[in-house]
Design a protein around this motif. Structure first.
Motif, mmCIF file in Angstrom:
data_model
loop_
_atom_site.group_PDB
_atom_site.id
_atom_site.type_symbol
_atom_site.label_atom_id
_atom_site.label_comp_id
_atom_site.label_asym_id
_atom_site.label_seq_id
_atom_site.Cartn_x
_atom_site.Cartn_y
_atom_site.Cartn_z
ATOM 1 N N VAL A 1 0.985 -1.249 0.123
ATOM 2 C CA VAL A 1 0.096 -0.061 0.185
ATOM 3 C C VAL A 1 0.830 1.210 0.173
ATOM 4 C CG1 VAL A 1 -1.583 1.472 1.448
ATOM 5 C CG2 VAL A 1 -2.103 -0.992 0.937
ATOM 6 N N TYR A 2 1.951 1.337 0.936
ATOM 7 C CA TYR A 2 2.621 2.320 1.020
ATOM 8 C C TYR A 2 3.404 2.529 -0.614
ATOM 9 C CZ TYR A 2 1.861 2.554 5.799
ATOM 10 O OH TYR A 2 1.459 2.460 7.130
ATOM 11 N N TYR A 3 4.213 1.442 -0.882
ATOM 12 C CA TYR A 3 4.908 1.900 -2.346
ATOM 13 C C TYR A 3 3.922 2.397 -3.356
ATOM 14 C CZ TYR A 3 9.393 -0.022 -0.953
ATOM 15 O OH TYR A 3 10.463 -0.322 -0.267
ATOM 16 N N ASP A 4 2.643 1.468 -3.604
ATOM 17 C CA ASP A 4 2.073 1.947 -4.537
ATOM 18 C C ASP A 4 1.320 3.411 -4.514
ATOM 19 O OD1 ASP A 4 0.062 1.041 -6.788
ATOM 20 O OD2 ASP A 4 -1.519 1.796 -5.234
ATOM 21 N N HIS A 5 1.228 3.687 -3.270
ATOM 22 C CA HIS A 5 0.465 5.134 -2.920
ATOM 23 C C HIS A 5 1.674 6.132 -3.289
ATOM 24 C CE1 HIS A 5 -3.101 3.371 -1.523
ATOM 25 N NE2 HIS A 5 -3.726 4.524 -1.673
ATOM 26 N N PHE A 6 2.847 5.944 -2.901
ATOM 27 C CA PHE A 6 3.877 6.885 -2.830
ATOM 28 C C PHE A 6 4.418 6.885 -4.287
ATOM 29 C CE2 PHE A 6 4.786 6.618 1.612
ATOM 30 C CZ PHE A 6 4.439 7.964 1.838
ATOM 31 N N TYR A 7 4.492 5.779 -5.249
ATOM 32 C CA TYR A 7 4.684 6.010 -6.546
ATOM 33 C C TYR A 7 3.541 6.743 -7.620
ATOM 34 C CZ TYR A 7 7.927 1.946 -6.199
ATOM 35 O OH TYR A 7 9.056 1.115 -5.767
ATOM 36 N N ARG A 8 2.328 6.597 -7.139
ATOM 37 C CA ARG A 8 1.375 7.569 -7.657
ATOM 38 C C ARG A 8 1.932 8.905 -7.406
ATOM 39 N NH1 ARG A 8 -3.630 5.208 -5.310
ATOM 40 N NH2 ARG A 8 -4.671 6.648 -6.660
ATOM 41 N N ALA A 9 1.944 9.051 -5.908
ATOM 42 C CA ALA A 9 2.193 10.624 -5.620
ATOM 43 C C ALA A 9 3.259 11.346 -6.590
ATOM 44 C CB ALA A 9 2.352 10.723 -4.038
ATOM 45 N N LEU B 1 -6.584 15.584 -3.674
ATOM 46 C CA LEU B 1 -6.243 15.882 -2.453
ATOM 47 C C LEU B 1 -5.326 14.938 -1.781
ATOM 48 C CD1 LEU B 1 -9.463 17.678 -1.023
ATOM 49 C CD2 LEU B 1 -7.374 18.701 -1.897
ATOM 50 N N GLU B 2 -5.889 13.682 -1.996
ATOM 51 C CA GLU B 2 -4.838 12.439 -1.228
ATOM 52 C C GLU B 2 -3.586 12.352 -1.940
ATOM 53 O OE1 GLU B 2 -5.375 7.691 -1.293
ATOM 54 O OE2 GLU B 2 -6.106 8.729 -2.812
ATOM 55 N N LEU B 3 -3.436 12.591 -3.330
ATOM 56 C CA LEU B 3 -1.944 12.398 -3.835
ATOM 57 C C LEU B 3 -1.262 13.550 -3.409
ATOM 58 C CD1 LEU B 3 -2.664 10.567 -7.290
ATOM 59 C CD2 LEU B 3 -1.846 9.524 -4.997
ATOM 60 N N GLU B 4 -2.085 14.802 -3.454
ATOM 61 C CA GLU B 4 -1.394 16.003 -3.300
ATOM 62 C C GLU B 4 -0.652 15.828 -1.854
ATOM 63 O OE1 GLU B 4 -3.113 19.904 -4.228
ATOM 64 O OE2 GLU B 4 -3.499 19.971 -2.114
ATOM 65 N N THR B 5 -1.298 15.169 -0.895
ATOM 66 C CA THR B 5 -0.895 15.253 0.753
ATOM 67 C C THR B 5 0.252 14.280 0.508
ATOM 68 O OG1 THR B 5 -3.045 15.439 1.381
ATOM 69 C CG2 THR B 5 -1.407 14.507 3.017
ATOM 70 N N LEU B 6 0.107 12.946 -0.122
ATOM 71 C CA LEU B 6 1.295 12.171 -0.004
ATOM 72 C C LEU B 6 2.370 12.674 -0.655
ATOM 73 C CD1 LEU B 6 -0.616 8.904 -0.776
ATOM 74 C CD2 LEU B 6 0.191 9.762 1.474
ATOM 75 N N ALA B 7 2.481 13.588 -1.891
ATOM 76 C CA ALA B 7 3.496 14.131 -2.528
ATOM 77 C C ALA B 7 4.235 15.251 -1.540
ATOM 78 C CB ALA B 7 2.960 14.995 -3.721
ATOM 79 N N GLN B 8 3.516 15.989 -0.639
ATOM 80 C CA GLN B 8 4.058 16.698 0.306
ATOM 81 C C GLN B 8 4.893 16.022 1.147
ATOM 82 O OE1 GLN B 8 0.440 18.428 2.228
ATOM 83 N NE2 GLN B 8 0.156 19.831 0.797
ATOM 84 N N ILE B 9 4.815 14.616 1.294
ATOM 85 C CA ILE B 9 5.494 13.912 2.363
ATOM 86 C C ILE B 9 6.965 13.826 1.645
ATOM 87 C CG2 ILE B 9 6.037 11.420 3.414
ATOM 88 C CD1 ILE B 9 2.789 11.627 3.669
ATOM 89 N N GLU C 1 4.316 10.360 -9.433
ATOM 90 C CA GLU C 1 3.935 10.423 -10.761
ATOM 91 C C GLU C 1 3.062 11.876 -10.750
ATOM 92 O OE1 GLU C 1 2.117 7.082 -11.914
ATOM 93 O OE2 GLU C 1 4.010 5.804 -11.953
ATOM 94 N N TYR C 2 2.064 11.937 -9.719
ATOM 95 C CA TYR C 2 1.266 13.155 -9.543
ATOM 96 C C TYR C 2 1.846 14.447 -9.648
ATOM 97 C CZ TYR C 2 -2.090 16.177 -7.654
ATOM 98 O OH TYR C 2 -3.171 17.352 -7.194
ATOM 99 N N ASP C 3 2.888 14.488 -8.891
ATOM 100 C CA ASP C 3 3.768 15.565 -8.408
ATOM 101 C C ASP C 3 4.403 15.889 -9.769
ATOM 102 O OD1 ASP C 3 4.720 17.595 -6.608
ATOM 103 O OD2 ASP C 3 6.578 16.684 -6.470
ATOM 104 N N GLN C 4 5.090 14.959 -10.479
ATOM 105 C CA GLN C 4 5.913 15.241 -11.702
ATOM 106 C C GLN C 4 4.827 15.923 -12.679
ATOM 107 O OE1 GLN C 4 9.193 15.060 -11.980
ATOM 108 N NE2 GLN C 4 8.706 16.130 -13.769
ATOM 109 N N ALA C 5 3.582 15.266 -12.850
ATOM 110 C CA ALA C 5 2.515 15.810 -13.734
ATOM 111 C C ALA C 5 2.331 17.252 -13.439
ATOM 112 C CB ALA C 5 1.248 15.044 -13.652
ATOM 113 N N TRP C 6 2.080 17.832 -12.287
ATOM 114 C CA TRP C 6 1.842 19.120 -11.966
ATOM 115 C C TRP C 6 3.204 20.193 -12.237
ATOM 116 C CZ3 TRP C 6 -1.920 22.135 -11.168
ATOM 117 C CH2 TRP C 6 -3.322 21.609 -10.629
ATOM 118 N N LYS C 7 4.504 19.291 -11.956
ATOM 119 C CA LYS C 7 5.659 20.185 -12.400
ATOM 120 C C LYS C 7 5.688 20.336 -13.759
ATOM 121 C CE LYS C 7 8.191 18.668 -8.388
ATOM 122 N NZ LYS C 7 9.408 17.638 -7.958
#
Length: 1018
Positions: free
Chosen positions: A745-753, A788-796, A755-761
């Motif tokens: 769960v941790y790996y999957d969500h952080f990988y997605r986060a 909001l979920e991935l945004e929070t994880l990207a902040q980590i 990718e999400y952060d990179q998409a915004w960059k």
């Protein structure tokens, strides 16, 4: 003066044209209706004496002076001399003629996604596609319609009151034909935090509902933007309906000031204005509600008195309930005095027909009549954008008017008629002869004194002889009367029945009747006096309200909010929790919320300079001064759920949206020296919700309690809870079900986060590089969907948010540190960490801190290896170590928990105290503000009457930001005041008892722990 209009100008009106075929002779409705010679209240502030109102085809055609209005052609005239005409009321919060919401039957196991057929959204609690106009059916609501009409309503805004996003409401007239009644099919949009009948698990908490609503706004923004260049990959009819309704007046069903402030914060976050349905307790937080700028819709559903006859059961009634009973009727008056725009609703009343009586109660508690009338007419019409249809008496508006025989809210005034769209509904026959008065009744050679009293529509009669009353059955019917009486003492044996007619405006009655033996007798009655007019100024005399609002509105609240003060503590033993250590016979000065000076034998000149403020000097000799206690892990001061455990990750939710400033545990813990705490999400899922760090500012609003500029945190969890080990066989569908799955769960969500952060960059870079032409033509690519979920994880990942992780076993602790190392961030804090002593060296290498229990063990299987020396071992390895409470009761004695580090492991007293002061402040990254006594830090300090690690020590005073929120002596005074206040209110409640009082019952307050699972947000 309104412009006057000759009614003949509308002869060729086309308003009667219809699309339906006609079966039979066409009703051309050419006859006008004229209400003449009345006192017409055009609005709440404009009155025309001796005025005429003209109706034609359900609309108002003209209004003005009777001497000026000329009505030609066929007209039905009503002489209303001496009567009043008002606009009919408008209720903008109703479910009139809506289908009853039906909750689906219970299903085995959780439901993750909506089972609604079609291209709709994923969550059943979000249903913007619901249109009240589509399900509006007045044929099934005759009783409700009649109740509204009897209350004086002519139109309502009705919507399906179910769910978080409830769809659109319809402005409807209270008439039977749905085609004529439907005035504005899509008049409004409606929202709430309540999940309603949705059968889905998510959301189960207030914070989950808040996150879902915010995410829906962001999804709708993305959907509209992606549709611009056909970049979206799906069709979502729910989001299309949501976007279509966003320009409409938006009503948020908050139910009280608490959710009202939360809704206003959501509106601020998503840039959307709400009108707040604010219940009957807005008076408790007027300043905060006023600051939102939102109009309010207030309920007149005032609490009934309790049965307080039993001194034991009445103790179950809280002080806040007693005070709310007294103060709620003044709610509207206080809102008006605060200058907040508001409307009134009948929602919550036993019947809408009781609205005028409820308004009169508000007027007796200070609400001006003009404000009351506006709140039921013009203001609701304005809020719904329908001032051109309802709410006033003006040309072109619906012919919705009321006819009364006096000022509309006065208790003696009668609602005679309610005209809705020109259709007359009569409740009192205004042509009825007034038979009230005193008469000489002549019958069988006797003259009796007959008195007729009571209401015009329901008169009562009695025969009075030598101050003795004899009941008479009396039944007037227009110009006929019948009487029945038994006057054996006067020689009129048996039951006599009289029937006759009323002549000459009730000056003479005459007729025939039968004696008890069946023989006939002539009788007559001649009026001797007119009915006495009751002296009345028609002014509401306010009820006596002795009580005052408390902050917070619970036991131990303050009538006046505490203020910052300048205080000089002299001669104390000061535990600085700094390098200077413990100072004996030292002084501490606090000023403007900060620690101004610390040292021995301080003098005014060195502390204040030439400008010496007024200050309080406290003799602290023999006493101890410590920093305020910081609790790294608590679950108090949160409401309607501590876990959003319906998904493996709920990173989108935040405790900040559900802070409960009214939790009495805040005060209780101030009495134990606690000044700051982190409210954590529970441990029901691997990735929990965002936390809230609060200061214990007792009496402040939820938003004001938040620690300003505190670093953001999030709760993670490991172990039995997150894999649903003990949830039962119905919970086997949510991943993960094993400890191996937790890691994934941790790996999957952080990988997605990532990718999400990179998409915004990438998007921001594209925008920066875009040509002026692309910007001008609006051909820039759509922004990525804000999640909001991935945004929070990207902040980590970006080290902008920090993790506190619920943990027990060393293997899982190692696993999560490995995940964090591989993803490039550090676990900030392992909380509980009961096997931390096994991996202390690895924790130190990783850089994690530990927030442990002092001596908890063996309370479940996965803590079987816990030892009380854990804190000392972690501390000895150089790890920043704290003790937390995770319990409302234990938090009152955290100073004693710190002392256990001395007992188990030999930690020095000064270092042990840091376990609940400086060290948790470091873990929360707020040690630059709190956690020690140093010049420039926040004046969060505690004065103890004994050694702070002693079981005998009591906090005498607790300060937060230089404001004293707890005082041992004042607490005793406060308790005595509460006793007296309860006694006063019980006496008042008993005096007001009229029967039907509520039976006292104990309110069960939720006491949250890490594993508390509730569904409180229906």
């Amino acid at each position: 003066m309104l412009p006057l209009l000759a009614a003949t100008a509308m002869v060729h009106s086309t308003t009667a044209q219809e699309t339906f075929p006609v079966n039979g002779v066409v009703n051309k409705q050419l006859v006008r209706t004229a209400l003449e010679h009345a006192t017409v209240h055009v609005s709440s502030t404009e009155v025309i004496e001796d005025a005429t109102v003209v109706f034609y085809q359900g609309r108002i055609e003209a209004v003005g002076l009777s001497s000026v209005i000329q009505v030609n052609g066929p007209v039905i005239r009503h002489d209303l001399n001496g009567l009043h005409v008002y606009p009919s009321f408008v209720d903008i919060h109703s479910d009139y003629a809506m289908p009853e919401a039906q909750r689906e039957g219970w299903g085995r196991g959780p439901q993750d996604l909506s089972d609604k057929k079609g291209a709709f959204g994923w969550n059943e609690a979000v249903r913007p596609e619901t249109r009240a106009a589509d399900v509006f059916d007045p044929s099934e609501a005759e009783a409700d319609r009649s109740a509204y009409q009897k209350g004086g309503f002519g139109a309502v805004v009705s919507h399906v009151q179910d769910g978080i996003v409830r769809g659109t409401g319809a402005l409807v007239a209270l008439s039977e034909d749905p085609r004529r009644a439907l005035l504005q099919p899509e008049a409004s949009a409606h929202y709430s935090f309540r999940k309603g009948t949705s059968s889905q698990d998510y959301p189960r908490s207030l914070m989950g509902s808040t996150a879902l609503l915010k995410q829906t706004f962001f999804d709708a923004n993305w959907y509209a933007d992606a549709s611009r260049l056909n970049e979206r990959l799906e069709t979502n009819l729910s989001l299309e309906a949501f976007n279509a309704s966003r320009s409409k007046p938006s009503f948020f069903d908050a139910g009280g000031w608490e959710d009202g402030l939360r809704a206003a914060k959501v509106g601020e976050d998503v840039d959307h204005a709400f009108i707040l349905i604010a219940g009957n307790n807005a008076y408790q937080r007027l300043d905060e509600l006023q600051a939102t700028g939102a109009p309010l819709v207030l309920s007149l559903d005032y609490p009934k008195a309790y049965d307080v006859s039993d001194p034991y059961t009445s103790r179950l009634v809280g002080l806040d309930e007693l005070k709310h009973w007294e103060l709620a009727p003044s709610n509207a008056a206080r809102v008006h005095a605060a200058g907040i725009e508001f409307a009134l609703t009948a929602d919550g009343l036993e019947s809408p027909s009781g609205i005028r009586s409820a308004v009169w109660t508000s007027m007796r508690h200070g609400l001006p009549e003009v404000a009351a009338l506006a709140a039921l007419t013009e203001i609701p019409a304005k809020l719904i954008g329908a001032s051109d249809r309802v709410g006033r008496i003006a040309k072109g508006l619906e012919a919705n008017v009321l006819i009364t025989d006096g000022p509309i809210f006065h208790p003696d005034a009668q609602l005679l008629e309610n005209w809705v769209q020109g259709e007359q509904h009569t409740y009192v026959n205004r042509h009825e002869v007034d038979v009230r008065g005193t008469y000489n009744l002549a019958v069988a050679d006797r003259v009796l004194s007959l008195e007729v009293t009571g209401e015009l529509s329901k008169p009562k009669a009695k025969v009075v002889i030598d101050s003795t009353d004899y009941k008479v059955d009396f039944a007037p019917d227009g110009r006929s009367v019948s009487l029945g009486m038994q006057l054996d003492t006067l020689g009129l044996d048996g039951w006599w029945r009289l029937s006759g007619n009323v002549w000459m405006d009730s000056r003479i009655w005459e007729g025939r009747g039968q004696r008890s033996d069946g023989t006939w007798v002539e009788w007559s009655a001649i009026r001797q006096s007119e009915p006495e007019e009751e002296a009345s100024t028609y002014q509401a005399q306010p009820d006596s309200v002795q009580g005052e609002v408390m902050y917070p509105f619970v036991a131990y609240g303050n009538i006046e909010r505490p203020a910052q003060r300048t205080v000089w503590f002299e001669g104390a033993t000061v535990w600085t929790c700094e390098a200077t250590g413990k100072l004996e016979q030292a002084d501490v000065v606090i000023h403007n919320g900060k620690i101004l000076a610390v040292g021995e034998a301080l003098d005014e000149a060195s502390v204040f300079g030439s400008s010496v403020p007024t200050y309080e000097r406290i003799d602290a000799r023999g006493k101890h001064l410590t920093p305020g206690i910081v609790d790294e892990h608590t679950h108090i001061a949160a409401t309607r759920g501590i876990n959003e455990g319906t998904q493996a990750s709920s990173a989108e939710v935040t405790i900040q949206s559900s802070v409960n400033s009214e939790d009495v545990n805040i005060y209780r813990q101030l009495a134990g020296g606690v000044t700051t705490a982190q409210i954590l999400h529970g441990s029901a899922n691997p990735i929990g919700g965002q936390s809230a760090i609060i200061k214990f500012r007792w009496g402040a609003s939820p938003q004001e309690m938040l620690f300003e500029e505190a670093s953001p945190f999030i709760k993670f969890a490991l172990g039995e809870n997150v894999k649903q080990s003990n949830w039962g066989s119905d919970y086997r569908s949510r991943f993960p079900q094993t400890r191996m799955g937790v890691e994934q769960v941790y790996y999957d969500h952080f990988y997605r986060a990532r990718e999400y952060d990179q998409a915004w960059k990438d998007y921001r870079q594209t925008v920066r590089n875009a040509s002026r032409k692309a910007r001008r033509n609006n051909t820039l690519p759509a922004a990525p969907r804000r999640d909001l979920e991935l945004e929070t994880l990207a902040q980590i990942l970006n080290e902008e948010r920090f993790v506190t992780c619920h943990s027990y076993r060393q293997d899982e602790i190692n696993m999560l540190m490995h995940v964090a190392d591989s993803m490039g961030f550090t676990i900030n804090t392992f909380t509980h960490i009961l096997e931390g002593y096994k991996v202390a060296d690895k924790m130190a290498e990783h850089g994690a801190g530990g927030s442990s229990f002092s001596d908890w063990w063996a309370y479940k299987f996965e803590v079987k290896d816990a030892i009380p020396y854990n804190g000392a071992v972690l501390h000895g390895q150089g790890i920043v170590t704290a003790f937390n409470s995770d319990d409302a009761e234990m938090a009152r004695r955290l100073n004693q928990e710190a002392a256990k580090a001395v007992k188990y492991g030999g930690v020095s007293e000064e270092e042990a105290l840091k376990f609940v002061t400086l060290n948790p402040a470091k873990l929360l990254r707020i040690d630059h503000r709190v956690g020690s006594i140093a010049v420039g830090k926040d004046a969060d300090i505690v004065l103890w009457d004994d050694h702070p690690l002693s079981v005998y020590a009591r906090a005498e005073q607790t300060y937060v930001d230089g404001t004293k929120y707890y005082d041992l002596e004042e607490d005793a005074t406060k308790r005595e005041w509460m006793r007296g206040e309860r006694a006063r209110l019980v006496q008042a409640m008993k005096a007001a008892a009229k029967g039907g009082e509520r039976t006292p019952s104990e309110r069960m307050h939720s006491h949250y722990h890490c594993d508390t699972l509730t569904d409180e947000n229906r």
